[in-house]
Scaffold this active site. Sequence first.
Site, PDB file in Angstrom:
ATOM      1  NE  ARG A  23      51.431  46.696  50.266  1.00 49.97           N
ATOM      2  CZ  ARG A  23      51.616  46.134  51.553  1.00 49.97           C
ATOM      3  NH1 ARG A  23      52.333  44.963  51.824  1.00 49.97           N
ATOM      4  NH2 ARG A  23      50.766  46.768  52.339  1.00 49.97           N
ATOM      5  CB  CYS A  44      15.177  54.539  40.640  1.00 52.22           C
ATOM      6  SG  CYS A  44      16.902  54.662  41.305  1.00 52.22           S
ATOM      7  CB  ALA A 161      26.940  45.472  36.480  1.00 49.82           C
ATOM      8  CG  HIS A 165      19.013  50.326  41.045  1.00 47.81           C
ATOM      9  ND1 HIS A 165      18.245  51.318  41.360  1.00 47.81           N
ATOM     10  CD2 HIS A 165      18.800  49.389  42.162  1.00 47.81           C
ATOM     11  CE1 HIS A 165      17.558  51.192  42.336  1.00 47.81           C
ATOM     12  NE2 HIS A 165      17.852  50.078  43.352  1.00 47.81           N
ATOM     13  CG  HIS A 167      20.971  44.482  38.940  1.00 48.86           C
ATOM     14  ND1 HIS A 167      21.717  45.539  38.725  1.00 48.86           N
ATOM     15  CD2 HIS A 167      21.132  43.324  38.022  1.00 48.86           C
ATOM     16  CE1 HIS A 167      22.502  45.266  37.541  1.00 48.86           C
ATOM     17  NE2 HIS A 167      21.796  43.984  37.300  1.00 48.86           N
ATOM     18  CD  GLN A 169      21.786  39.088  35.763  1.00 51.89           C
ATOM     19  OE1 GLN A 169      21.161  38.868  34.264  1.00 51.89           O
ATOM     20  NE2 GLN A 169      22.807  40.016  35.465  1.00 51.89           N
ATOM     21  CB  CYS A 200      32.442  19.014  55.898  1.00 53.86           C
ATOM     22  SG  CYS A 200      30.819  19.296  55.864  1.00 53.86           S
ATOM     23  CG  HIS A 294      28.939  22.374  52.285  1.00 58.40           C
ATOM     24  ND1 HIS A 294      29.577  21.468  53.475  1.00 58.40           N
ATOM     25  CD2 HIS A 294      29.111  23.717  52.648  1.00 58.40           C
ATOM     26  CE1 HIS A 294      29.569  22.417  54.514  1.00 58.40           C
ATOM     27  NE2 HIS A 294      29.220  23.740  54.106  1.00 58.40           N
ATOM     28  CG  PHE A 309      49.062  30.273  29.692  1.00 59.63           C
ATOM     29  CD1 PHE A 309      49.680  29.352  29.210  1.00 59.63           C
ATOM     30  CD2 PHE A 309      48.389  30.128  31.037  1.00 59.63           C
ATOM     31  CE1 PHE A 309      50.067  28.217  30.117  1.00 59.63           C
ATOM     32  CE2 PHE A 309      49.129  29.244  31.922  1.00 59.63           C
ATOM     33  CZ  PHE A 309      49.816  28.209  31.326  1.00 59.63           C
TER      34      PHE A 309
END
Length: 334
Positions: A23, A44, A161, A165, A167, A169, A200, A294, A309
Amino acid sequence: MPELRKDPIVGRWVIIAEDRANRPHDFEHAPIPARHKDRFCPFCEGNEHATPDEIAAYRGHQSQSNGQGWRVRVVANKFPALRIEGDPLEHRDGMYDAMQGVGAHEVIIESPQHLISTSDLSDEQLCEVLWVYRDRLQDLKNDSRLVYGMIFKNVGAEAGASLEHSHSQLIGTPIVPINVWEEMTGSLNFHNQHGRCIYCDMIEQELAFEERLVMDTPDFLAFCPFASRFPFETWVLPKIHSSHYEEIDNGQVEKFSGMFRRVIIKVEAALDRPAYNYIIHTAPFDTGPLKHYHWHIEVIPSLTKTAGFEWGTGFYINPMPPEKAAAFLREVSI
Ligand SMILES: [Zn+2]
Ligand SMILES: [Zn+2]
Ligand SMILES: [Zn+2]
């Protein structure tokens, strides 16, 4: 019975080996924090002095560069993977090729407030973030040393990360990254054979099949790909064919931000705010509009680990069938 599935674009095989217990909440992970700030944050508002100088910013008329009053701010990465000075000269060492590590490494600070995830931004804020991506790609395109601009975002420590904050890159590279190269090659082969864009065609088949759809709007489609490498991997594509992200227009970006934010909200709600990455796959700078490629965004929650693996084979084992993942994501009401 596990099933081997092949990604029709790059030819990569995955093993969909459903674990009956799965689940969404069975995946162990550290949820990303809701909203907190426990130490000095260079991103900040008010701490602009702690970052390298601004490359670009959307800010109020009265405000000054590198001061307060901005809404989105782009700065050079303090610890760049590639450096902007120099020429990407190639050299050979016997059988080996090498090149100087020239490139651009920029950080897009998405909000002056200490927000953490894309879902914490407002639609308007995300719209400006998506717009600044376009601006930066268009600008870096003018640098003849660069052929590609890779935009990505890491949210949460488990997704790499290092700062909380919100962001993203951008890395501009002097070569086309191999993952993009494989997509370009695969989609070109398909186009040569069938005269159509494989992405598409994929949109058409997913719309008809419905079971892997996550969100369908008039302009954009989100679905869990047939050969998902990771549980809850989700791709978002514009329905109108376009090879280059930076060709997006104002109206499209507005529609895109509203939709994309809701996709992230669904992923977070279904999985209890997992760490995640998203990446934009777009065509290289040095091509005109391409009929075979695309652009798209791939969203990858950090729920499984790559182990022996996978490293050894290039196969991925995914315990969550994309049809089931998409059903969970569709069920989340916003
Ligand atoms: Zn902050
Ligand atoms: Zn297309
Ligand atoms: Zn891709």
